[in-house]
Design an enzyme around this catalytic site. Structure first.
Site, short mmCIF file in Angstrom:
data_model
loop_
_atom_site.label_atom_id
_atom_site.label_comp_id
_atom_site.label_asym_id
_atom_site.label_seq_id
_atom_site.Cartn_x
_atom_site.Cartn_y
_atom_site.Cartn_z
N ASP A 1 -18.55 24.93 21.60
CA ASP A 1 -18.60 23.31 20.53
C ASP A 1 -18.20 24.12 19.81
O ASP A 1 -18.17 25.20 18.86
CB ASP A 1 -19.75 22.96 20.38
CG ASP A 1 -19.50 21.72 19.41
OD1 ASP A 1 -20.06 20.66 19.43
OD2 ASP A 1 -20.21 22.41 18.11
N GLU B 1 -13.92 23.57 22.64
CA GLU B 1 -13.72 22.09 22.47
C GLU B 1 -13.11 22.91 20.91
O GLU B 1 -13.56 23.22 20.19
CB GLU B 1 -14.95 21.59 21.64
CG GLU B 1 -14.59 20.18 21.05
CD GLU B 1 -15.23 20.01 19.71
OE1 GLU B 1 -15.73 20.47 18.70
OE2 GLU B 1 -15.77 18.77 19.28
#
Ligand code: NOJ
Ligand code: MG
Length: 582
Positions: free
Chosen positions: A230, A300
């Protein structure tokens, strides 16, 4: 310049601007994740097994056949760790525990075991940028208990002319409002790039990096096939916390909105890439000492194409296997040249050993059916499944799920809540996170309870898995066929030629020696297109092609032959055709 040179030059410019371009076939062996489709499950919204209106691990395990039947190779679960759920799991209170909402560690092991019997991998979401303020590390850091004292980003802040305390910088959090939060107990500010309940970890502290690396081992020992990592471009901030300048391009005038500043000191710090390389070394080491099967890393980062590519690392120090390609998440409109140019940008910037990936949606962006158009769903799935590279789908894309209208009172997402009742709809991610639509039973067959954490989209009565499975040419069956076509050498390794005609016609071919070729044609426009002559843009295209897969509303049917010199395409229509090899 002589006249011929000028003509050639102008032709080259024209070719570049409409995106017409060719790329060679891939040579060599492909690893499992390169051939794979990854299916993202939002764990609160897949299937509820206990009637509390929130999906859980048992619900996912019991329905894992759905993922298997689609032909996906891996299920990526958004976070399921112990969490106060302020950001629905992206605020982790314990990296080595399952949140009771989702079940127990035994439930997780049962999920991994079931996945194994189906030949599927389970991919964990992993959040290195921040933890929850409920994490023991943060609690101890607040109290300056070593070694946790410097596990987070702390600062005394500043004092203004009147002697008042001020945050150390003007930084704004992604969810809106100041990125600094005062903590009375410690007597300092801490940084949070997202919600105040998500303090940023201090990744400059090697002890923190070691903790994170150990978390990777913990889950690999439990049998996971890799990680989606993330917010990787938020991991470091500039030393001294300098103020960020205004962003004059964004058009944002609200000083509390993230877009108000240009994030030159809080995003894309070059140190981010090195950390991913360390994560990669750890997962590679795990594979080397166990079964040799690659544990995949997907990262990401919403960033420039140049920065995205840096996450691949170098041949000596590889990084992410798949820095997510968010190109098709940006609404490219109905412009064929936008699609072609975007694809060219990604393909041309890939490093030598880099492998492409394609996706059109996730839990942070409105549903692709709503961002583009419900009628374009099949065509967009054709594109992401048949371009060369790994395909990534967000649950519901296989049935064309649409955004759900959520009232202010029903709003749960912190990003929506922070925006307030007048602006929550511009920011909230709830519309794309609603319960999966299994059938026309109450609550779309998602729960047997009497409520759901977010409302079910009222269109579930007709838009659901069960109804579509009964129809031969439906989104879900089209999706399954696409995934099976992906299994051919042509789709996996074939070359790529992208072409456009006018503003709306987007097409590409894939060819591989001695194999049937593929031709994908999409009318991105709202007008029917007649007498489309693909011979004008493709070299060596056979005069006839065989329809393999169509949009759910197409008039042509699979098995029919069409002329590549004279095609008709309905608005939003996508066709996958077989072309004989030369
Ligand atoms: C990106 C995640 O995808 C998003 O859902 C989350 O809110 C932020 N990172 C913070 O973890
Ligand atoms: Mg439940």
């Amino acid at each position: 310049m002589c006249r011929l040179t000028i003509v050639l030059f102008l032709m080259a410019v024209a070719a570049a601007s409409n995106g017409n371009q060719d790329w060679p076939a891939f040579e060599g062996e492909l690893d499992w994740w390169q051939k794979a489709v990854f299916y993202q499950i939002y764990p609160r919204s897949f299937k509820d097994s206990d009637g509390d209106g929130i999906s859980d691990l048992k619900g996912i395990t019991d329905n894992l056949e759905h993922v298997y039947n689609l032909g996906a190779a891996a299920a990526w679960l958004s976070p399921i760790y112990k969490s106060p759920m302020k950001d629905f799991g992206y605020d982790i209170a314990d990296y080595e525990a399952i949140d009771p909402i989702f079940g127990t560690m035994d439930d997780f092991l049962a999920l991994v075991a079931k996945a194994k019997t189906l030949g599927l991998k389970i991919i964990m979401d992993f959040v290195p940028n921040h933890s929850s303020d409920q994490h023991e590390w943060f609690r101890k850091s607040v109290k300056r208990v070593d070694p946790y004292t410097n596990y987070y980003v702390w600062s005394d802040g500043k004092v203004d002319e009147d002697g008042n305390r001020k945050p150390p910088s003007n930084w704004i959090s992604v969810f809106g409002g100041p990125a600094w939060q005062w903590n009375d107990e410690r007597g300092q500010y801490y940084l949070h790039q997202f919600d105040p309940s998500q303090p940023d970890l201090n990744i400059t502290n090697e002890l923190v990096v070691d903790e994170l690396l150990n978390v990777l081992d913990f889950w690999m020992d439990k049998g996971v096939g890799g990680f989606r990592i993330d917010a990787v471009n938020h991991m470091f901030e500039a030393d001294g916390f300098p103020d960020e300048p205004r962003n004059n391009q964004s058009g944002v005038t609200d000083p509390n909105d993230y877009g108000y500043l240009d994030h030159i000191y809080t995003k894309d710090d070059p140190r981010c890439y090195g950390v991913i390389e360390k994560f990669r070394a750890r997962v590679d080491a795990f594979a080397a000492k166990t079964d040799g099967v690659t544990r995949v890393l997907m990262t990401e980062a919403y960033t420039s194409i140049e920065n995205a590519m840096k996450y691949f690392g170098t041949p000596e120090h590889p990084g992410s296997h798949m820095p997510f390609n968010f190109l098709l998440i940006n609404n490219l409109g109905r412009s064929a040249s936008n699609f072609a140019n975007g694809i060219a940008q990604w393909m041309d910037n890939l490093p030598k050993k880099g492998w492409a990936n394609w996706l059109v949606g996730n839990h942070d962006n409105h549903r692709v059916a709503s961002r583009y158009a419900p009628e374009l769903v099949d065509a967009l799935n054709m594109i992401i499944m048949l371009l060369p590279g790994t395909g990534v789908s967000y649950y519901g894309e296989e049935i064309g799920m649409e955004d759900t209208f959520i009232t202010w009172q029903q709003t749960q997402d912190p990003q929506g809540c922070n925006a307030g009742p007048d602006h929550y709809m511009e920011k909230s991610r709830d519309p794309e996170r609603t319960p999966f639509q299994w059938s026309d039973a109450p609550f779309a067959g998602f729960t047997e309870g009497n409520s759901t954490w977010l409302p079910v989209n009222p269109n579930y009565v007709t838009l659901n898995v069960k109804a579509q499975e009964l129809v031969t040419v439906s989104h879900i069956n089209i999706y399954k066929q696409l995934v099976s076509v992906r299994e051919t050498p042509t789709a996996q390794q074939g070359d790529l030629s992208v072409r456009t005609i006018g503003e709306s016609l987007f097409a590409f071919t894939r060819n591989f020696p001695d194999e049937e070729g593929l031709l994908v044609v999409v009318n991105l426009g709202l007008e029917e297109m007649n007498h489309v002559n693909l011979q004008t843009v493709f070299d060596k295209l056979p005069e006839e092609a065989t329809v393999k897969i169509t949009s759910d509303f197409s008039k042509v049917i699979a098995g029919e032959t069409v002329s590549t010199k004279d095609m008709t395409l309905l608005p939003n229509e996508g066709l996958v055709l077989g072309i004989s090899s030369e």
